[in-house]
Design a protein around this motif. Structure first.
Motif, short mmCIF file in Angstrom:
data_model
loop_
_atom_site.label_atom_id
_atom_site.label_comp_id
_atom_site.label_asym_id
_atom_site.label_seq_id
_atom_site.Cartn_x
_atom_site.Cartn_y
_atom_site.Cartn_z
N SER A 102 -1.29 11.91 1.72
CA SER A 102 -2.01 11.09 0.81
C SER A 102 -1.36 9.63 0.98
O SER A 102 -2.25 8.41 1.01
N ILE A 103 -0.12 9.37 1.17
CA ILE A 103 0.29 8.06 1.08
C ILE A 103 -0.06 7.44 2.60
O ILE A 103 -0.24 6.03 2.58
N LEU A 104 0.07 8.00 3.73
CA LEU A 104 -0.64 7.33 4.82
C LEU A 104 -2.01 7.34 5.19
O LEU A 104 -2.57 6.48 5.43
N VAL A 105 -2.78 8.30 4.70
CA VAL A 105 -4.11 8.37 5.00
C VAL A 105 -5.18 7.66 3.94
O VAL A 105 -5.94 7.07 4.21
N TYR A 106 -4.72 7.91 2.65
CA TYR A 106 -5.64 7.47 1.55
C TYR A 106 -5.73 6.01 1.41
O TYR A 106 -6.98 5.45 1.25
N PRO A 107 -4.91 5.27 1.87
CA PRO A 107 -4.82 3.78 1.88
C PRO A 107 -6.25 3.42 3.07
O PRO A 107 -6.87 2.34 2.75
N LEU A 108 -6.22 4.01 4.13
CA LEU A 108 -7.23 3.84 5.02
C LEU A 108 -8.68 4.07 4.32
O LEU A 108 -9.56 2.99 4.53
N TYR A 109 -8.92 5.05 3.58
CA TYR A 109 -10.19 5.38 2.91
C TYR A 109 -10.35 4.17 1.91
O TYR A 109 -11.53 3.56 1.59
N ALA A 110 -9.37 4.03 1.05
CA ALA A 110 -9.62 2.99 -0.02
C ALA A 110 -9.71 1.57 0.65
O ALA A 110 -10.85 0.74 -0.20
N VAL A 111 -9.01 1.08 1.31
CA VAL A 111 -9.09 -0.26 2.15
C VAL A 111 -10.63 -0.27 2.58
O VAL A 111 -11.25 -1.46 2.57
N TYR A 168 -4.82 4.46 -7.60
CA TYR A 168 -4.55 3.78 -6.35
C TYR A 168 -5.97 3.03 -5.90
O TYR A 168 -5.68 1.86 -5.25
N SER A 169 -6.94 3.41 -5.97
CA SER A 169 -8.18 3.03 -5.35
C SER A 169 -8.41 1.37 -6.27
O SER A 169 -8.55 0.47 -5.48
N GLY A 170 -8.11 1.66 -7.66
CA GLY A 170 -7.99 0.46 -8.31
C GLY A 170 -7.22 -0.74 -7.82
O GLY A 170 -7.30 -1.81 -7.90
N ALA A 171 -5.96 -0.05 -7.72
CA ALA A 171 -4.85 -1.05 -7.28
C ALA A 171 -5.31 -1.77 -6.00
O ALA A 171 -4.84 -2.94 -5.56
N LEU A 197 0.57 -9.66 -7.03
CA LEU A 197 0.44 -8.91 -8.16
C LEU A 197 1.61 -7.94 -8.24
O LEU A 197 1.82 -7.07 -7.26
N SER A 198 2.28 -7.78 -9.31
CA SER A 198 3.21 -6.96 -9.80
C SER A 198 2.72 -5.45 -9.92
O SER A 198 1.52 -5.66 -10.32
N LEU A 199 3.41 -4.49 -9.81
CA LEU A 199 2.90 -3.14 -10.38
C LEU A 199 2.57 -3.12 -11.74
O LEU A 199 1.45 -2.65 -11.96
N ARG A 200 2.98 -3.86 -12.54
CA ARG A 200 2.82 -3.82 -13.91
C ARG A 200 1.47 -4.43 -14.38
O ARG A 200 0.78 -4.10 -14.80
N THR A 201 1.44 -5.37 -13.41
CA THR A 201 0.20 -6.52 -13.66
C THR A 201 -0.94 -5.54 -13.05
O THR A 201 -2.18 -5.51 -13.59
N LEU A 223 0.84 -1.16 0.00
CA LEU A 223 -0.02 0.05 0.04
C LEU A 223 0.96 1.28 0.16
O LEU A 223 0.47 2.09 -0.69
N LEU A 224 1.81 1.28 0.87
CA LEU A 224 2.75 2.40 0.87
C LEU A 224 3.56 2.49 -0.44
O LEU A 224 3.81 3.50 -0.85
N ALA A 225 4.19 1.51 -0.85
CA ALA A 225 4.95 1.57 -2.23
C ALA A 225 4.12 2.12 -3.20
O ALA A 225 4.47 2.90 -3.86
N VAL A 226 3.13 1.66 -3.56
CA VAL A 226 2.11 2.07 -4.81
C VAL A 226 1.60 3.73 -4.34
O VAL A 226 1.73 4.50 -5.23
N GLY A 227 1.42 3.70 -2.97
CA GLY A 227 1.10 5.19 -2.51
C GLY A 227 2.24 6.20 -2.85
O GLY A 227 2.00 7.39 -3.38
N ALA A 228 3.29 5.78 -2.48
CA ALA A 228 4.65 6.61 -2.79
C ALA A 228 4.65 6.91 -4.37
O ALA A 228 4.95 8.12 -4.79
N ILE A 229 4.68 5.89 -5.20
CA ILE A 229 4.74 5.79 -6.82
C ILE A 229 3.67 6.92 -7.27
O ILE A 229 4.10 7.72 -8.29
#
Length: 248
Positions: A217-226, A84-87, A101-105, A29-35
């Motif tokens: 965004s990196i720290l908080v958005y995962p909580l909403y999306a999850v 991010y939501s889709g990921a 799942l890789s980031l490319r996938t 979650l944090l890695a994708v969020g950082a990207i």
């Protein structure tokens, strides 16, 4: 059981499962969020700095440039949040049984066009609703909140996603709001706190604004999306245990 035939959700259970999922998948979650959000945070910080200058300038070229930057910010910000939501939907729903799942996938699986249209219409609907004495905005925010996850989880079209979200939330309105509402409000409070911390550490400059935007965004958005994805899965009749989807 709600009117849709799906089991009722319990906010405390969703919060617990959200934290469990966050802990189990923090590296993803944090890695994708950082990207997604580090470059987005820089863009938002730059536009925030250029905007006041441009608005005070008399040059038509400057104003056009600022408007162009604002347009780019909106487009990239929308694509970033949608991606991010889709990921997150893919990570939770399709790797809960031991797969990876890789980031490319992940990027290849996303229904970009439908997600972007859903995101634009959702933002417009909520904004207009909030202007119409607030209450309609809260209703739309809650009733349509599951549309984006449904696009990824069930392959819904735009209209179908909104209609299905409304049906799933019916009878669960206050429970869904009790989960997503506080997270949304907390994210704004955290943004202010992180921004103040950034200013304290690096001063009142571009880096401080970038730090605040990206970190929040990196720290908080995962909580909403999850949370949104877990609620959707539960209302679709796919129970969860310790943040893992259970096979039907």
């Amino acid at each position: 059981m709600g009117p849709s035939g799906a089991p009722s959700i319990r906010p405390t259970s969703v919060y617990r499962e959200t934290l469990a999922t966050y802990a189990r998948r923090a590296h993803q979650l944090l890695a994708v969020g950082a990207i997604v959000f580090v470059p987005l945070g820089l863009l938002e910080a730059v536009v925030g700095r250029v905007g006041p200058i441009g608005s005070a300038a008399d040059s038509g070229i400057t104003i056009v440039a600022v408007l162009a930057l604002l347009l780019v910010q909106v487009v990239i910000g929308l694509v970033g949040e949608v991606f991010y939501s889709g990921a997150v939907a893919n990570l939770i729903a399709f790797t809960g049984q031991g797969g990876r799942l890789s980031l490319r996938t992940l990027a290849a699986r996303l229904a970009y066009r439908r997600l972007i249209v859903v995101a634009v219409l959702y933002d417009i609907a909520v904004a207009v609703g909030l202007l119409a004495f607030v209450v309609p905005g809260v209703v739309l925010f809650t009733c349509l909140a599951l549309a984006a996850p449904l696009v990824e989880l069930q392959g819904c079209g735009v209209r179908e996603a909104f209609a299905r979200s409304r049906r799933l939330v019916r009878g669960q309105f206050w429970r869904v709001l009790a989960v997503l509402g506080p997270i949304t409000l907390a994210s704004q409070s955290l943004d202010d706190a992180v921004r103040a911390l950034g200013h304290h550490i690096v001063g009142h400059g571009l880096v401080a604004d970038w730090f605040a935007d990206a970190a929040t965004s990196i720290l908080v958005y995962p909580l909403y999306a999850v949370s949104a994805v877990l609620i959707t899965l539960q209302l679709l009749g796919r129970p969860l245990a310790a943040g893992r989807p259970v096979r039907n």
